[in-house]
Motif scaffolding. Structure first.
Motif, PDB file in Angstrom:
ATOM      1  N   ALA A 190       0.822  -1.212   0.000  1.00 38.92           N
ATOM      2  CA  ALA A 190       0.000   0.000   0.000  1.00 38.92           C
ATOM      3  C   ALA A 190       0.856   1.261   0.000  1.00 38.92           C
ATOM      4  O   ALA A 190       0.459   2.284  -0.571  1.00 38.92           O
ATOM      5  N   ASP A 191       2.034   1.185   0.614  1.00 39.97           N
ATOM      6  CA  ASP A 191       2.887   2.366   0.693  1.00 39.97           C
ATOM      7  C   ASP A 191       3.545   2.715  -0.635  1.00 39.97           C
ATOM      8  O   ASP A 191       4.140   3.785  -0.769  1.00 39.97           O
ATOM      9  N   ASP A 192       3.460   1.828  -1.604  1.00 46.96           N
ATOM     10  CA  ASP A 192       4.072   2.070  -2.910  1.00 46.96           C
ATOM     11  C   ASP A 192       3.053   2.316  -4.015  1.00 46.96           C
ATOM     12  O   ASP A 192       3.408   2.857  -5.067  1.00 46.96           O
ATOM     13  N   LEU A 193       1.813   1.895  -3.828  1.00 43.97           N
ATOM     14  CA  LEU A 193       0.837   1.871  -4.916  1.00 43.97           C
ATOM     15  C   LEU A 193       0.051   3.180  -5.016  1.00 43.97           C
ATOM     16  O   LEU A 193      -0.430   3.732  -4.018  1.00 43.97           O
ATOM     17  N   SER A 194      -0.115   3.637  -6.243  1.00 43.53           N
ATOM     18  CA  SER A 194      -0.814   4.886  -6.549  1.00 43.53           C
ATOM     19  C   SER A 194      -2.288   4.822  -6.187  1.00 43.53           C
ATOM     20  O   SER A 194      -3.002   3.898  -6.578  1.00 43.53           O
ATOM     21  N   LEU A 195      -2.753   5.817  -5.451  1.00 41.00           N
ATOM     22  CA  LEU A 195      -4.178   5.912  -5.119  1.00 41.00           C
ATOM     23  C   LEU A 195      -5.005   6.119  -6.385  1.00 41.00           C
ATOM     24  O   LEU A 195      -6.033   5.463  -6.581  1.00 41.00           O
ATOM     25  N   ALA A 196      -4.576   7.017  -7.262  1.00 40.17           N
ATOM     26  CA  ALA A 196      -5.363   7.349  -8.450  1.00 40.17           C
ATOM     27  C   ALA A 196      -5.520   6.161  -9.382  1.00 40.17           C
ATOM     28  O   ALA A 196      -6.533   6.038 -10.072  1.00 40.17           O
ATOM     29  N   THR A 197      -4.526   5.266  -9.412  1.00 37.32           N
ATOM     30  CA  THR A 197      -4.584   4.118 -10.313  1.00 37.32           C
ATOM     31  C   THR A 197      -5.331   2.953  -9.693  1.00 37.32           C
ATOM     32  O   THR A 197      -6.178   2.335 -10.339  1.00 37.32           O
ATOM     33  N   THR A 198      -5.028   2.634  -8.444  1.00 39.97           N
ATOM     34  CA  THR A 198      -5.608   1.444  -7.826  1.00 39.97           C
ATOM     35  C   THR A 198      -6.977   1.690  -7.209  1.00 39.97           C
ATOM     36  O   THR A 198      -7.778   0.763  -7.101  1.00 39.97           O
ATOM     37  N   MET A 199      -7.260   2.927  -6.818  1.00 40.03           N
ATOM     38  CA  MET A 199      -8.544   3.257  -6.196  1.00 40.03           C
ATOM     39  C   MET A 199      -9.069   4.570  -6.769  1.00 40.03           C
ATOM     40  O   MET A 199      -9.185   5.577  -6.068  1.00 40.03           O
ATOM     41  N   PRO A 200      -9.397   4.594  -8.070  1.00 38.30           N
ATOM     42  CA  PRO A 200      -9.766   5.863  -8.716  1.00 38.30           C
ATOM     43  C   PRO A 200     -10.999   6.523  -8.115  1.00 38.30           C
ATOM     44  O   PRO A 200     -11.063   7.756  -8.054  1.00 38.30           O
ATOM     45  N   ALA A 201     -11.968   5.735  -7.679  1.00 38.54           N
ATOM     46  CA  ALA A 201     -13.176   6.337  -7.096  1.00 38.54           C
ATOM     47  C   ALA A 201     -12.838   7.082  -5.813  1.00 38.54           C
ATOM     48  O   ALA A 201     -13.356   8.177  -5.556  1.00 38.54           O
ATOM     49  N   LEU A 202     -11.973   6.509  -4.999  1.00 37.67           N
ATOM     50  CA  LEU A 202     -11.571   7.176  -3.759  1.00 37.67           C
ATOM     51  C   LEU A 202     -10.736   8.414  -4.064  1.00 37.67           C
ATOM     52  O   LEU A 202     -10.871   9.439  -3.395  1.00 37.67           O
ATOM     53  N   ALA A 203      -9.882   8.329  -5.073  1.00 34.91           N
ATOM     54  CA  ALA A 203      -9.073   9.494  -5.445  1.00 34.91           C
ATOM     55  C   ALA A 203      -9.960  10.650  -5.891  1.00 34.91           C
ATOM     56  O   ALA A 203      -9.728  11.809  -5.513  1.00 34.91           O
ATOM     57  N   ARG A 204     -10.987  10.345  -6.680  1.00 32.50           N
ATOM     58  CA  ARG A 204     -11.898  11.409  -7.123  1.00 32.50           C
ATOM     59  C   ARG A 204     -12.598  12.046  -5.932  1.00 32.50           C
ATOM     60  O   ARG A 204     -12.717  13.277  -5.851  1.00 32.50           O
ATOM     61  N   ALA A 205     -13.068  11.224  -5.011  1.00 24.60           N
ATOM     62  CA  ALA A 205     -13.764  11.759  -3.840  1.00 24.60           C
ATOM     63  C   ALA A 205     -12.810  12.554  -2.956  1.00 24.60           C
ATOM     64  O   ALA A 205     -13.206  13.573  -2.353  1.00 24.60           O
ATOM     65  N   ALA A 206     -11.550  12.119  -2.855  1.00 21.82           N
ATOM     66  CA  ALA A 206     -10.573  12.807  -2.008  1.00 21.82           C
ATOM     67  C   ALA A 206     -10.230  14.193  -2.542  1.00 21.82           C
ATOM     68  O   ALA A 206      -9.707  15.027  -1.795  1.00 21.82           O
ATOM     69  N   ARG A 207     -10.538  14.461  -3.798  1.00 28.02           N
ATOM     70  CA  ARG A 207     -10.291  15.797  -4.351  1.00 28.02           C
ATOM     71  C   ARG A 207     -11.432  16.766  -4.041  1.00 28.02           C
ATOM     72  O   ARG A 207     -11.349  17.940  -4.387  1.00 28.02           O
ATOM     73  N   VAL A 208     -12.463  16.237  -3.372  1.00 28.93           N
ATOM     74  CA  VAL A 208     -13.602  17.062  -2.975  1.00 28.93           C
ATOM     75  C   VAL A 208     -13.792  17.046  -1.461  1.00 28.93           C
ATOM     76  O   VAL A 208     -14.000  18.090  -0.830  1.00 28.93           O
ATOM     77  N   GLU A 209     -13.709  15.855  -0.872  1.00 27.31           N
ATOM     78  CA  GLU A 209     -13.987  15.688   0.554  1.00 27.31           C
ATOM     79  C   GLU A 209     -12.802  16.117   1.417  1.00 27.31           C
ATOM     80  O   GLU A 209     -11.651  16.027   1.001  1.00 27.31           O
ATOM     81  N   HIS A 210     -13.123  16.530   2.645  1.00 26.91           N
ATOM     82  CA  HIS A 210     -12.110  17.037   3.562  1.00 26.91           C
ATOM     83  C   HIS A 210     -11.604  15.982   4.540  1.00 26.91           C
ATOM     84  O   HIS A 210     -10.614  16.220   5.248  1.00 26.91           O
ATOM     85  N   THR A 211     -12.286  14.852   4.633  1.00 22.81           N
ATOM     86  CA  THR A 211     -11.848  13.774   5.511  1.00 22.81           C
ATOM     87  C   THR A 211     -11.846  12.470   4.728  1.00 22.81           C
ATOM     88  O   THR A 211     -12.563  12.325   3.731  1.00 22.81           O
ATOM     89  N   LEU A 212     -11.056  11.507   5.207  1.00 23.11           N
ATOM     90  CA  LEU A 212     -11.002  10.226   4.512  1.00 23.11           C
ATOM     91  C   LEU A 212     -12.296   9.451   4.700  1.00 23.11           C
ATOM     92  O   LEU A 212     -12.759   8.781   3.772  1.00 23.11           O
ATOM     93  N   LEU A 213     -12.889   9.530   5.889  1.00 21.78           N
ATOM     94  CA  LEU A 213     -14.188   8.888   6.079  1.00 21.78           C
ATOM     95  C   LEU A 213     -15.204   9.445   5.093  1.00 21.78           C
ATOM     96  O   LEU A 213     -15.978   8.698   4.478  1.00 21.78           O
ATOM     97  N   GLY A 214     -15.208  10.753   4.927  1.00 18.86           N
ATOM     98  CA  GLY A 214     -16.136  11.370   3.984  1.00 18.86           C
ATOM     99  C   GLY A 214     -15.859  10.947   2.558  1.00 18.86           C
ATOM    100  O   GLY A 214     -16.793  10.719   1.774  1.00 18.86           O
ATOM    101  N   ALA A 215     -14.582  10.827   2.213  1.00 17.70           N
ATOM    102  CA  ALA A 215     -14.235  10.411   0.853  1.00 17.70           C
ATOM    103  C   ALA A 215     -14.664   8.974   0.589  1.00 17.70           C
ATOM    104  O   ALA A 215     -15.189   8.663  -0.492  1.00 17.70           O
ATOM    105  N   VAL A 216     -14.446   8.066   1.547  1.00 16.85           N
ATOM    106  CA  VAL A 216     -14.870   6.676   1.362  1.00 16.85           C
ATOM    107  C   VAL A 216     -16.381   6.600   1.199  1.00 16.85           C
ATOM    108  O   VAL A 216     -16.889   5.920   0.290  1.00 16.85           O
ATOM    109  N   ARG A 217     -17.091   7.313   2.040  1.00 13.50           N
ATOM    110  CA  ARG A 217     -18.554   7.259   1.963  1.00 13.50           C
ATOM    111  C   ARG A 217     -19.065   7.869   0.663  1.00 13.50           C
ATOM    112  O   ARG A 217     -20.024   7.367   0.070  1.00 13.50           O
TER     113      ARG A 217
END
Length: 470
Positions: free
Chosen positions: A178-205
């Protein structure tokens, strides 16, 4: 452009075959498509075999039923196109476990590839850091930023969540960390949400809400009879000419397209094509691109992508004591050789045997630990049998048959910034050579749906470059 078109597809994995099907559907009548496969076997990492008289997958075992936007996945669409939709089957048992402190604990629900959407649900596996996921008044990620999954989750939820939950989930898919793998490539939906949400819980939801799943809706599917049926159907559906044991060694631009050098050095065959679609891993693709004078930079970028090697060890066990699970994942912190295991005949009810014989498969090998695979098949199978018995807490019976499938350099390792690097390479190709396209797991992500979509998208690019569809 004169007709008919001649399109060469280099690589006979599911990506190249999906591209051939799309060309058959969308290119003008009379288009000549040839698939060149270096080995004698089509399908790449899709390979159905037989063990102890029954079918078993020696590579990928299933595909996602839905795409990230919530529609049917590209794999399901291809299965439907090939007339096999009625043969889709789903897991009979969906609950998996994690090995934690030497014992099995259920994988908690409500996570996104292990990243929690509800911290209370994961405490039995990993205690999250207290009050670290604070709202700092800005999105987690800048619009064009990319980070490793581990860096983001460690900062927000702590080390235990990464080491015991996220890392084994990603390791089961990518054989990486996990420490080496790209968020945008392996978890694109979470990456998109993380560009809007202010917390990780909010981004996952937010990511979960963007593609809601009905209760009981199956996540995965496969084909009765094995995934090689998908390979065989795709190879024949489009009428492409299939060339096995045909290595493409060189690619040269010509005034009207491309010239491929195919076959052995002493007796090469020169083939002309109007367009070429490279559906091979990054390193062979880089070697072919390096032979094109104005693509040296693109070749170097593609060639930097690294891969992990894995081995899949399948044991046929007579009436073993197995829990009612689909299998389990193993965090690297547990110190085991096995990183994941699937109880095939439990997970897939259509494979259940009346004689009680169970097929159990274990995945061995993590990125950077290739030395662990440098043992004989017998030693590897014995080590797997020993570790499975240890994890399950009961001595498993001796296998009546076993199979070891080695996949050397098979799983791409996407470091942060991967998507930007791929986009730059494709922009260079479109600018200099629009009739040359790249497709496959090395560029767009792992999994059958992603590879199918990648091949189909590259085929559409070729069609556009040659003058449009029929």
């Amino acid at each position: 452009m004169r007709q008919p078109w001649r399109v060469a597809i280099v690589g006979g994995g599911i990506t190249g075959l999906a591209a051939a099907v799309r060309l058959a559907d969308r290119a003008p009548a009379g288009t000549e498509v040839t698939v060149y496969e270096q080995s004698g076997v089509l399908g790449g990492k899709l390979r159905t075999g037989e063990l102890a008289g029954g079918p078993v997958e020696f590579g990928a075992e299933s595909f996602l039923m839905r795409d990230p936007a919530g529609g049917e996945s590209a794999a399901v669409a291809l299965v439907r196109r090939l007339g096999l939709a009625g043969d889709i089957v789903h897991p009979s048992v969906g609950q998996a476990a994690l090995v934690v402190d030497g014992g099995l604990r259920p994988v908690p629900g409500g996570t996104l590839v292990g990243v929690p959407g509800d911290l209370a649900k994961v405490t039995a596996v990993a205690e999250p850091a207290a009050d670290a996921d604070r709202d700092a008044g800005r999105p987690l990620l800048a619009p064009d930023a990319d980070v490793s999954v581990g860096a983001l989750v460690r900062a927000r939820f702590g080390d235990a969540v990464v080491d015991r939950l996220v890392d084994p989930m990603l390791g089961g898919v990518y054989a990486g960390r996990a420490d080496d793998l790209s968020l945008a490539t392996t978890m694109p939906a979470l990456a998109r949400a993380a560009r809007v949400e202010h917390t990780l819980l909010g981004a996952v939801r937010a990511a979960q809400a963007a593609a809601p799943r009905a209760p009981g809706e199956p996540v995965f599917g496969t084909l009765a009879g094995g995934l090689s049926r998908l390979v065989e159907a795709a190879a024949t559906a489009g009428g492409a000419t299939i060339r096995r044991t045909a290595a493409v060694r060189e690619l040269t631009p010509t005034a009207t397209g491309w010239r491929l050098t195919v076959g052995p050095t002493r007796d090469p065959e020169l083939v002309d094509a109007d367009a070429v679609l490279l559906a091979v891993p990054a390193r062979p693709a880089a070697r072919l691109l390096a032979g094109v004078a104005d693509l040296a930079g693109a070749a170097a970028t593609v060639g930097e992508l690294d891969y992990a090697s894995v081995a899949l060890v399948t044991l046929a066990l007579p009436r073993p004591e197995l829990p009612a699970l689909s299998g389990f994942l193993v965090p690297a912190t547990e110190g085991l050789l096995v990183k994941a295991s699937t109880f095939f005949t439990t997970k897939w009810g259509h494979l259940a045997r009346p004689d009680g014989l169970a097929l159990v498969r274990a995945s061995v090998g993590r990125y950077g630990e290739e030395a662990s695979l440098q043992v004989t098949d017998d030693d590897l199978a014995e080590a797997v049998h020993r570790e499975l018995s240890k994890v399950l807490g009961v001595p498993l019976p001796a296998p009546v048959a076993r199979h070891v499938q080695r996949w050397g350099g098979s799983l791409p390792q996407y470091t942060p910034g991967h998507l930007d690097r791929v986009a730059a390479v494709r922009a260079a190709l479109r600018g200099a050579h629009p009739t040359l396209a790249l497709a496959g797991a090395g560029y767009d992500g792992v999994g059958i749906p992603v590879c199918v979509r990648s091949g189909a998208t590259a085929a559409e690019e070729i069609i556009t470059a040659l003058g449009g569809s029929a």
